[in-house]
Every structure is written in C-alpha cells, then in structure tokens.
Design a protein around this motif. Structure first.
Motif, mmCIF file in Angstrom:
data_model
loop_
_atom_site.group_PDB
_atom_site.id
_atom_site.type_symbol
_atom_site.label_atom_id
_atom_site.label_comp_id
_atom_site.label_asym_id
_atom_site.label_seq_id
_atom_site.Cartn_x
_atom_site.Cartn_y
_atom_site.Cartn_z
ATOM 1 N N VAL A 258 0.850 -1.155 0.061
ATOM 2 C CA VAL A 258 0.161 0.112 0.121
ATOM 3 C C VAL A 258 0.890 1.363 -0.064
ATOM 4 O O VAL A 258 1.584 1.315 0.942
ATOM 5 C CB VAL A 258 -0.983 0.094 1.221
ATOM 6 C CG1 VAL A 258 -1.791 1.234 1.277
ATOM 7 C CG2 VAL A 258 -1.865 -1.298 1.321
ATOM 8 N N ALA A 259 0.769 2.119 -1.019
ATOM 9 C CA ALA A 259 1.791 3.258 -1.280
ATOM 10 C C ALA A 259 0.830 4.508 -1.841
ATOM 11 O O ALA A 259 -0.236 4.434 -1.858
ATOM 12 C CB ALA A 259 2.760 3.098 -2.024
ATOM 13 N N THR A 264 -1.122 -2.409 -4.505
ATOM 14 C CA THR A 264 -0.639 -3.669 -5.309
ATOM 15 C C THR A 264 -1.271 -4.534 -4.721
ATOM 16 O O THR A 264 -0.904 -5.228 -3.892
ATOM 17 C CB THR A 264 0.831 -3.437 -5.632
ATOM 18 O OG1 THR A 264 1.030 -2.102 -6.028
ATOM 19 C CG2 THR A 264 1.205 -4.708 -6.466
ATOM 20 N N VAL A 265 -1.908 -5.488 -5.850
ATOM 21 C CA VAL A 265 -2.436 -6.857 -5.514
ATOM 22 C C VAL A 265 -1.757 -7.975 -6.494
ATOM 23 O O VAL A 265 -1.756 -7.891 -7.529
ATOM 24 C CB VAL A 265 -4.078 -6.720 -5.691
ATOM 25 C CG1 VAL A 265 -4.672 -8.094 -5.109
ATOM 26 C CG2 VAL A 265 -4.781 -5.769 -4.924
ATOM 27 N N ILE A 272 -1.402 -6.331 -10.025
ATOM 28 C CA ILE A 272 -2.251 -5.314 -10.345
ATOM 29 C C ILE A 272 -2.326 -4.092 -9.507
ATOM 30 O O ILE A 272 -2.267 -4.215 -8.281
ATOM 31 C CB ILE A 272 -3.718 -5.606 -10.512
ATOM 32 C CG1 ILE A 272 -3.861 -6.780 -11.556
ATOM 33 C CG2 ILE A 272 -4.622 -4.273 -11.235
ATOM 34 C CD1 ILE A 272 -3.375 -6.483 -13.119
ATOM 35 N N LEU A 273 -1.874 -2.993 -9.888
ATOM 36 C CA LEU A 273 -1.702 -1.513 -9.146
ATOM 37 C C LEU A 273 -3.128 -1.021 -9.385
ATOM 38 O O LEU A 273 -3.592 -0.440 -10.434
ATOM 39 C CB LEU A 273 -0.515 -0.791 -9.563
ATOM 40 C CG LEU A 273 -0.575 0.556 -9.174
ATOM 41 C CD1 LEU A 273 -0.197 0.558 -7.392
ATOM 42 C CD2 LEU A 273 0.394 1.693 -9.687
ATOM 43 N N LEU A 274 -3.814 -1.158 -8.177
ATOM 44 C CA LEU A 274 -5.353 -0.476 -8.228
ATOM 45 C C LEU A 274 -4.845 1.159 -7.733
ATOM 46 O O LEU A 274 -4.334 1.559 -6.833
ATOM 47 C CB LEU A 274 -5.959 -1.066 -7.044
ATOM 48 C CG LEU A 274 -6.372 -2.516 -7.207
ATOM 49 C CD1 LEU A 274 -7.158 -3.050 -6.043
ATOM 50 C CD2 LEU A 274 -6.933 -2.618 -8.658
ATOM 51 N N LEU A 296 -6.326 -1.220 5.309
ATOM 52 C CA LEU A 296 -5.918 -2.113 4.650
ATOM 53 C C LEU A 296 -4.331 -2.146 4.711
ATOM 54 O O LEU A 296 -3.888 -1.127 4.754
ATOM 55 C CB LEU A 296 -6.067 -2.024 2.980
ATOM 56 C CG LEU A 296 -6.021 -3.265 2.250
ATOM 57 C CD1 LEU A 296 -6.936 -4.192 2.489
ATOM 58 C CD2 LEU A 296 -6.089 -2.564 0.606
ATOM 59 N N SER A 297 -3.772 -3.127 4.576
ATOM 60 C CA SER A 297 -2.120 -3.430 4.890
ATOM 61 C C SER A 297 -1.816 -4.539 3.860
ATOM 62 O O SER A 297 -2.584 -5.608 3.565
ATOM 63 C CB SER A 297 -1.806 -3.335 6.125
ATOM 64 O OG SER A 297 -2.463 -4.528 6.918
#
Length: 304
Positions: A258-259, A264-265, A272-274, A296-297
C-alpha cells in the motif's frame, strides 16, 4: 434528402448536430420514451431546442408506429444508438430504408456490450459497422466498416469516447453521403455469422485473482467505467477502475503493498496496481486514500 434521426444519448445528439451543421433536412427525431423522474435524453433535449418534431413511441411494433414513420415522407432513417426493436415494415418506410451504427467489427461482438468484450478478451483491434438492419440481432447487409487499435492500457471509456464515438459520428455522415450518391449497399457481406454476446454484466466483472494478471487487467479495463470490475475485502464489495499491470510473483489475491500511488495486488504471474476504487456505498476515490481509511495493509487478502 428528408432524414429521420432515430437514436438517443450523446451519440444520437452528436449525429444530429453534425447533420444540422451541414444544413441537412431533418424532418423528425425519434427516441425512446423519457422515464418518469429521469432527466430528458440529450438527443431529445437538443432536438426540442432546435424546434424539430420529436416522437417517442413506447413501441415500434404497432400499426400507429408504422403510420407515424410513413407520415414523415422520409428518404432515409439514420439509427444512432437505438435500443428499441424496430420491425422491418417501419425500417423500410423511408424510400431508401434505414441504416444503423454498431460499435464493433460485425459480425464479431454483435450484442449490447460490444465494446467491453474485445477488451476483456485481450484483443488489440476493434471498430464500428454501419449496416442495414434486418429482424435479427445486429444482422443485415454491411454498408461500411472502420477499425481502430485497442491500446494495451486503454479502458472501455478510452476506446469509446476517444475512438468509436467520433469515428462513428463521421461514419454515419459518410454513409449518408453514400446513400445520396446512390451507393445503397457497398457489398453483400451479412452479419448473421460470428459472435452474439449479451450484456457485460456485473457477474462477468467480478475479478478472479487466481487468473493471470493479463486476464484480471483486461477485465478491469473492459469494465471501466461500467459496470465496474469488483472484488471483495473481508466480504465487502470493492469496485476497481484505473489500474496498471506490474511484474512480480506471490499468492493470488494478496495485497503486496500500500503506497501513495495505490494498492498492489497479486494475480497469477503478475500484479495489479489499483489506482482508483469505489467502496460499497461510497464514491470513486484514490486507492491509497481508501486503503488508509479502511486500514488495509500488506498481507491482507482480496476476493475472500
């Protein structure tokens, strides 16, 4: 030439605008009925502003609807985005009949979600067809076709609004010029064969993180902006819109990071970068903003 414009929404309005700019003789505008409590269709609103007669029958399958089309004494009817079925007798009432726009390279991707499907399938080209409709579903002799590229990162919105929409308006006008010139049917290829694909509905837009990163990315692109690809987080629905494809391995469905640029999943064989999401009951927002608000982490699991 006396022209009936039959259509709705922004595409129908754009075709009508172009016709009026050219000084064409538009004798009537037809559209679907306005639903109670809903705003007036852009085509209908524009036609009324221009003082054109507007007709919105609930069905074109009645004797009254046929009489209505005959009363226009039209040379041709131009169908610009029509969802109501129009029977043969009504289509044939104008002297030169009726031609229609469809946003795919027919006979491929006949049906109501013709832009979603080629993106979801990972295809690199699509296009549009102008044809003389018969009583089948997107069937009839082809008058004209034009193609365009589907870029590797283009979404449904990109392909339609940047390509198939403006190309389609121009193709409708070009087709009218062919009719005026006496070129009624360019060739005899018909549209019965090929694929008819129904609506790209919500169930088809659910992301399966165990599939390849290409498949996941194509689903998100094909459903952006509608119906919106989706997954679940702790059993709660999350829609996904802008995204990017990255390299990397790991457990499918797990949050890698998470950035500031997003979430990123992991998918199968890639990530996939959401970038932009919409939580259930909320508005579209940056994925990083949603992740911070939801706690979320990395290591959390999506789709379960």
């Amino acid at each position: 030439m006396r022209i009936v414009v039959h259509g709705q929404q922004a595409f129908g309005k754009a075709v009508l605008e172009k016709l009026l700019e050219r000084g064409e003789d538009v004798v009537a505008v037809c559209s679907a009925p306005t639903k109670e409590g809903r705003p007036e269709d852009p085509l209908v609103e524009f036609a009324k502003e221009k003082g054109l007669p507007v007709h919105q029958p609930a069905s074109w399958k009645t004797p009254e609807a046929l009489d209505l089309m005959k009363s226009f004494d039209a040379d041709v009817c131009m169908m610009a985005y029509v969802l109501l079925f129009v029977p043969e007798a009504v289509r044939d009432a104008p002297r030169f009949g009726t031609f229609q726009y469809h946003p795919s390279l027919c006979p491929l991707h006949r049906g109501p979600s013709s832009i979603n499907w080629p993106i979801a399938m990972g295809k690199t080209r699509t296009g549009l067809t102008i044809f003389w409709p018969d009583d089948g579903l997107d069937e009839g002799p082809i008058l004209m076709q034009k193609s365009c590229e589907i870029g590797p990162d283009e979404t449904l919105g990109d392909v339609y609004f940047k390509k198939l929409f403006p190309m389609g308006v121009d193709a409708m006008i070009e087709s009218l010029d062919l009719v005026k010139a006496g070129i009624i049917i360019k060739h005899d290829q018909r549209l019965e064969d090929g694929s008819y694909e129904s609506w790209f509905k919500k169930d088809l837009a659910q992301v399966d993180w165990s599939k390849s990163a290409d498949d996941v990315y194509n689903t998100i692109r094909a459903a952006n902006p509608a119906p919106g690809a989706w997954t679940t987080v702790n059993g709660v629905e999350l829609q996904m819109y802008d995204s990017a494809k990255l390299e990397g391995a790991g457990t499918p469905g797990s949050v890698v990071s998470v950035a500031d640029d997003g979430v990123t999943v992991q998918a199968e064989g890639g990530r996939i970068l959401l970038k932009r999401v919409r939580p259930k009951g909320g508005d579209k927002q940056p994925a990083a903003e949603w992740a911070a608000a939801s706690g979320l982490s990395a290591g959390d699991q999506l789709g379960s």
